[in-house]
Write a protein that holds these residues in place. Structure first.
Motif, PDB file in Angstrom:
ATOM      1  N   VAL A  40       1.823  -6.553   5.121  1.00 52.63           N
ATOM      2  CA  VAL A  40       1.475  -7.717   5.929  1.00 52.63           C
ATOM      3  C   VAL A  40       0.102  -8.260   5.536  1.00 52.63           C
ATOM      4  CG1 VAL A  40       1.016  -8.538   8.267  1.00 52.63           C
ATOM      5  CG2 VAL A  40       2.926  -6.970   7.848  1.00 52.63           C
ATOM      6  N   GLY A  41      -0.895  -7.392   5.499  1.00 51.34           N
ATOM      7  CA  GLY A  41      -2.263  -7.820   5.214  1.00 51.34           C
ATOM      8  C   GLY A  41      -2.562  -8.041   3.744  1.00 51.34           C
ATOM      9  N   ARG A  42      -1.881  -7.306   2.876  1.00 53.47           N
ATOM     10  CA  ARG A  42      -2.121  -7.410   1.427  1.00 53.47           C
ATOM     11  C   ARG A  42      -0.782  -7.345   0.691  1.00 53.47           C
ATOM     12  NH1 ARG A  42      -6.501  -3.925   3.284  1.00 53.47           N
ATOM     13  NH2 ARG A  42      -8.442  -5.058   3.038  1.00 53.47           N
ATOM     14  N   PRO A  43       0.024  -8.403   0.820  1.00 52.62           N
ATOM     15  CA  PRO A  43       1.392  -8.372   0.290  1.00 52.62           C
ATOM     16  C   PRO A  43       1.496  -8.349  -1.231  1.00 52.62           C
ATOM     17  CG  PRO A  43       0.855 -10.571   1.059  1.00 52.62           C
ATOM     18  CD  PRO A  43      -0.283  -9.673   1.472  1.00 52.62           C
ATOM     19  N   TRP A  44       0.440  -8.687  -1.925  1.00 52.42           N
ATOM     20  CA  TRP A  44       0.507  -8.757  -3.386  1.00 52.42           C
ATOM     21  C   TRP A  44       0.133  -7.435  -4.050  1.00 52.42           C
ATOM     22  CZ3 TRP A  44       2.821 -12.718  -5.735  1.00 52.42           C
ATOM     23  CH2 TRP A  44       3.041 -13.858  -4.965  1.00 52.42           C
ATOM     24  N   THR A  45      -0.216  -6.434  -3.247  1.00 54.75           N
ATOM     25  CA  THR A  45      -0.626  -5.134  -3.778  1.00 54.75           C
ATOM     26  C   THR A  45       0.325  -4.051  -3.290  1.00 54.75           C
ATOM     27  OG1 THR A  45      -2.934  -5.816  -3.765  1.00 54.75           O
ATOM     28  CG2 THR A  45      -2.508  -3.457  -3.872  1.00 54.75           C
ATOM     29  N   THR A  46       0.770  -3.221  -4.215  1.00 53.38           N
ATOM     30  CA  THR A  46       1.601  -2.074  -3.841  1.00 53.38           C
ATOM     31  C   THR A  46       1.034  -0.820  -4.496  1.00 53.38           C
ATOM     32  OG1 THR A  46       3.090  -2.381  -5.720  1.00 53.38           O
ATOM     33  CG2 THR A  46       3.726  -3.420  -3.646  1.00 53.38           C
ATOM     34  N   GLY A  47       1.114   0.269  -3.765  1.00 55.30           N
ATOM     35  CA  GLY A  47       0.684   1.546  -4.320  1.00 55.30           C
ATOM     36  C   GLY A  47       1.803   2.185  -5.119  1.00 55.30           C
ATOM     37  N   LEU A  48       1.445   3.060  -5.999  1.00 51.15           N
ATOM     38  CA  LEU A  48       2.426   3.771  -6.825  1.00 51.15           C
ATOM     39  C   LEU A  48       3.054   4.929  -6.066  1.00 51.15           C
ATOM     40  CD1 LEU A  48       3.707   4.203  -9.631  1.00 51.15           C
ATOM     41  CD2 LEU A  48       1.752   5.626 -10.219  1.00 51.15           C
ATOM     42  N   GLN A  49       2.319   5.501  -5.123  1.00 56.17           N
ATOM     43  CA  GLN A  49       2.766   6.680  -4.402  1.00 56.17           C
ATOM     44  C   GLN A  49       3.047   6.341  -2.947  1.00 56.17           C
ATOM     45  OE1 GLN A  49      -1.026   8.337  -5.544  1.00 56.17           O
ATOM     46  NE2 GLN A  49       0.016  10.119  -6.399  1.00 56.17           N
ATOM     47  N   LEU A  50       3.752   7.233  -2.284  1.00 54.95           N
ATOM     48  CA  LEU A  50       3.985   7.132  -0.853  1.00 54.95           C
ATOM     49  C   LEU A  50       2.631   7.114  -0.143  1.00 54.95           C
ATOM     50  CD1 LEU A  50       6.279   7.379   1.292  1.00 54.95           C
ATOM     51  CD2 LEU A  50       5.900   9.839   1.202  1.00 54.95           C
ATOM     52  N   SER A  51       2.453   6.204   0.810  1.00 52.20           N
ATOM     53  CA  SER A  51       1.149   6.147   1.482  1.00 52.20           C
ATOM     54  C   SER A  51       0.961   7.360   2.390  1.00 52.20           C
ATOM     55  CB  SER A  51       1.002   4.857   2.291  1.00 52.20           C
ATOM     56  OG  SER A  51       1.532   4.994   3.579  1.00 52.20           O
ATOM     57  N   HIS A  52      -0.301   7.717   2.601  1.00 52.21           N
ATOM     58  CA  HIS A  52      -0.639   8.842   3.475  1.00 52.21           C
ATOM     59  C   HIS A  52      -0.077   8.612   4.878  1.00 52.21           C
ATOM     60  CE1 HIS A  52      -3.114   9.830   0.160  1.00 52.21           C
ATOM     61  NE2 HIS A  52      -4.178   9.141   0.517  1.00 52.21           N
ATOM     62  N   SER A  53      -0.151   7.379   5.341  1.00 50.23           N
ATOM     63  CA  SER A  53       0.340   7.068   6.683  1.00 50.23           C
ATOM     64  C   SER A  53       1.846   7.284   6.789  1.00 50.23           C
ATOM     65  CB  SER A  53      -0.007   5.624   7.046  1.00 50.23           C
ATOM     66  OG  SER A  53      -1.409   5.469   7.083  1.00 50.23           O
ATOM     67  N   THR A  54       2.575   6.836   5.786  1.00 50.49           N
ATOM     68  CA  THR A  54       4.030   7.024   5.788  1.00 50.49           C
ATOM     69  C   THR A  54       4.360   8.513   5.759  1.00 50.49           C
ATOM     70  OG1 THR A  54       4.383   4.907   4.693  1.00 50.49           O
ATOM     71  CG2 THR A  54       6.173   6.519   4.554  1.00 50.49           C
ATOM     72  N   GLU A  55       3.651   9.259   4.928  1.00 53.96           N
ATOM     73  CA  GLU A  55       3.895  10.692   4.826  1.00 53.96           C
ATOM     74  C   GLU A  55       3.625  11.397   6.160  1.00 53.96           C
ATOM     75  OE1 GLU A  55       3.104  14.295   1.669  1.00 53.96           O
ATOM     76  OE2 GLU A  55       1.828  12.518   1.561  1.00 53.96           O
ATOM     77  N   ALA A  56       2.568  11.004   6.852  1.00 59.30           N
ATOM     78  CA  ALA A  56       2.239  11.613   8.141  1.00 59.30           C
ATOM     79  C   ALA A  56       3.348  11.365   9.166  1.00 59.30           C
ATOM     80  CB  ALA A  56       0.899  11.086   8.652  1.00 59.30           C
ATOM     81  N   VAL A  57       3.903  10.170   9.164  1.00 61.58           N
ATOM     82  CA  VAL A  57       5.012   9.854  10.073  1.00 61.58           C
ATOM     83  C   VAL A  57       6.250  10.668   9.690  1.00 61.58           C
ATOM     84  CG1 VAL A  57       6.617   8.027  10.799  1.00 61.58           C
ATOM     85  CG2 VAL A  57       4.149   7.572  10.704  1.00 61.58           C
ATOM     86  N   LEU A  58       6.471  10.843   8.397  1.00 62.08           N
ATOM     87  CA  LEU A  58       7.615  11.649   7.948  1.00 62.08           C
ATOM     88  C   LEU A  58       7.484  13.102   8.410  1.00 62.08           C
ATOM     89  CD1 LEU A  58       8.213  10.216   4.374  1.00 62.08           C
ATOM     90  CD2 LEU A  58       9.647   9.913   6.401  1.00 62.08           C
ATOM     91  N   TRP A  59       6.269  13.652   8.394  1.00 62.95           N
ATOM     92  CA  TRP A  59       6.070  15.017   8.904  1.00 62.95           C
ATOM     93  C   TRP A  59       6.510  15.093  10.363  1.00 62.95           C
ATOM     94  CZ3 TRP A  59       0.472  14.910   6.765  1.00 62.95           C
ATOM     95  CH2 TRP A  59       0.468  15.258   5.409  1.00 62.95           C
ATOM     96  N   GLY A  60       6.045  14.143  11.151  1.00 61.34           N
ATOM     97  CA  GLY A  60       6.421  14.123  12.568  1.00 61.34           C
ATOM     98  C   GLY A  60       7.919  13.978  12.760  1.00 61.34           C
ATOM     99  N   SER A  61       8.527  13.104  11.990  1.00 63.44           N
ATOM    100  CA  SER A  61       9.979  12.899  12.090  1.00 63.44           C
ATOM    101  C   SER A  61      10.746  14.162  11.712  1.00 63.44           C
ATOM    102  CB  SER A  61      10.413  11.737  11.194  1.00 63.44           C
ATOM    103  OG  SER A  61       9.810  10.545  11.623  1.00 63.44           O
ATOM    104  N   TRP A  62      10.257  14.878  10.696  1.00 63.07           N
ATOM    105  CA  TRP A  62      10.906  16.126  10.294  1.00 63.07           C
ATOM    106  C   TRP A  62      10.823  17.141  11.428  1.00 63.07           C
ATOM    107  CZ3 TRP A  62      10.310  21.271  10.047  1.00 63.07           C
ATOM    108  CH2 TRP A  62      11.216  21.999   9.267  1.00 63.07           C
ATOM    109  N   ILE A  63       9.658  17.266  12.025  1.00 63.13           N
ATOM    110  CA  ILE A  63       9.471  18.197  13.137  1.00 63.13           C
ATOM    111  C   ILE A  63      10.450  17.850  14.267  1.00 63.13           C
ATOM    112  CG2 ILE A  63       7.876  18.951  14.957  1.00 63.13           C
ATOM    113  CD1 ILE A  63       5.599  18.433  12.822  1.00 63.13           C
ATOM    114  N   LYS A  64      10.513  16.579  14.609  1.00 58.34           N
ATOM    115  CA  LYS A  64      11.385  16.119  15.701  1.00 58.34           C
ATOM    116  C   LYS A  64      12.849  16.425  15.413  1.00 58.34           C
ATOM    117  CE  LYS A  64      12.360  12.011  18.459  1.00 58.34           C
ATOM    118  NZ  LYS A  64      11.938  10.613  18.717  1.00 58.34           N
ATOM    119  N   SER A  65      13.269  16.276  14.184  1.00 54.91           N
ATOM    120  CA  SER A  65      14.672  16.480  13.817  1.00 54.91           C
ATOM    121  C   SER A  65      15.044  17.933  13.561  1.00 54.91           C
ATOM    122  CB  SER A  65      15.010  15.674  12.552  1.00 54.91           C
ATOM    123  OG  SER A  65      14.869  14.307  12.789  1.00 54.91           O
ATOM    124  N   ASN A  66      14.095  18.740  13.113  1.00 55.19           N
ATOM    125  CA  ASN A  66      14.423  20.087  12.658  1.00 55.19           C
ATOM    126  C   ASN A  66      13.968  21.230  13.565  1.00 55.19           C
ATOM    127  OD1 ASN A  66      15.698  19.799   9.814  1.00 55.19           O
ATOM    128  ND2 ASN A  66      14.034  18.310   9.907  1.00 55.19           N
TER     129      ASN A  66
END
Length: 187
Positions: A40-66
Motif C-alpha cells: 500500500v505505502g510502497r507499491p513499486w518495491t518488493t522484497g526477495l524474502q518473506l517479510s518478518h511481519s508475515t513470518e511472525a503471523v505465520l508462527w501464530g497461525s501455526w500455533i493456533k492450528s496445531n
C-alpha cells in the motif's frame, strides 16, 4: 555497528521513497524487513524474502492450528536488539494480543548484537519462564547459539514447538553447526 545500521537503514528509506514516488519498479530487494514489503505505502518495491511481519503471523497461525488441545499457550522469544528483531516482536505481540485464546502470555527477551556476544543468560531467563512455545527472532550466529542454548537449558524437552526464523534455515550455516540440538525445529 548499531549506528552504521541506522545510517544505512535511513539511506535505504530515502532511496525506497524516491523510487516509489517516481513509480520506478524496485523488485526483489534482498531483505525481509517489512519496509520493503508494503504494497500500500510502497507499491513499486518488493522484497526477495518473506517479510518478518508475515513470518511472525505465520508462527501464530501455526500455533493456533496445531496446538489446539493446549491453547492458550505461553510463548517466549529471543529477540535480536535491532530493527530486524523489533519487526518480528512487535508483529507477533500484536497478533498475540488479538488472539488471547491462543497466546496466554508472550515473554520477549532481547539479546545483544555485539560481536562475540552469547545468548546464554537470555536463554536462561527464557527457560525459567517455562514456555510452551519458543521462537528465535534472531539472525546470524545467534541462530546457532539459540538452538544450542535451548537444548542445554531444557527448553527443547519441555516446549511443544520450537521455531527458528527463515533467515536461519540453512543446513550448512545453522543446522549442522547446531548439531543434534537442531532436531525438531520448525522454520
Amino acid at each position: 555497528h548499531a549506528s552504521s545500521h541506522r545510517i544505512l537503514f535511513g539511506q535505504g528509506r530515502r532511496v525506497i521513497d524516491t523510487l516509489n514516488d517516481a513509480c520506478v519498479p524496485h523488485p526483489f530487494a534482498v531483505t525481509s524487513h517489512p519496509t520493503w514489503g508494503d504494497p500500500v505505502g510502497r507499491p513499486w518495491t518488493t522484497g526477495l524474502q518473506l517479510s518478518h511481519s508475515t513470518e511472525a503471523v505465520l508462527w501464530g497461525s501455526w500455533i493456533k492450528s496445531n496446538l489446539v488441545a493446549d491453547l492458550p499457550v505461553k510463548v517466549a522469544a529471543l529477540v535480536r536488539a535491532a530493527a530486524f528483531g523489533v519487526a518480528y516482536e512487535s508483529t507477533f505481540r500484536d497478533w498475540a494480543d488479538a488472539n488471547p485464546d491462543v497466546v496466554a502470555e508472550f515473554v520477549a527477551v532481547s539479546h545483544s548484537t555485539a560481536p562475540g556476544a552469547t545468548v546464554a543468560n537470555e536463554m536462561a531467563t527464557i527457560a525459567a519462564s517455562d514456555p510452551d512455545v519458543f521462537i528465535s527472532m534472531t539472525a546470524g550466529n545467534p541462530c546457532v547459539l539459540a538452538i544450542q542454548e535451548a537444548d542445554r537449558s531444557g527448553i527443547t524437552e519441555t516446549a511443544q514447538a520450537l521455531f527458528t526464523p527463515s533467515v536461519c534455515k540453512t543446513i550448512s550455516g545453522t543446522m549442522e553447526p547446531a548439531g543434534d540440538a537442531s532436531e525438531g525445529w520448525l522454520v
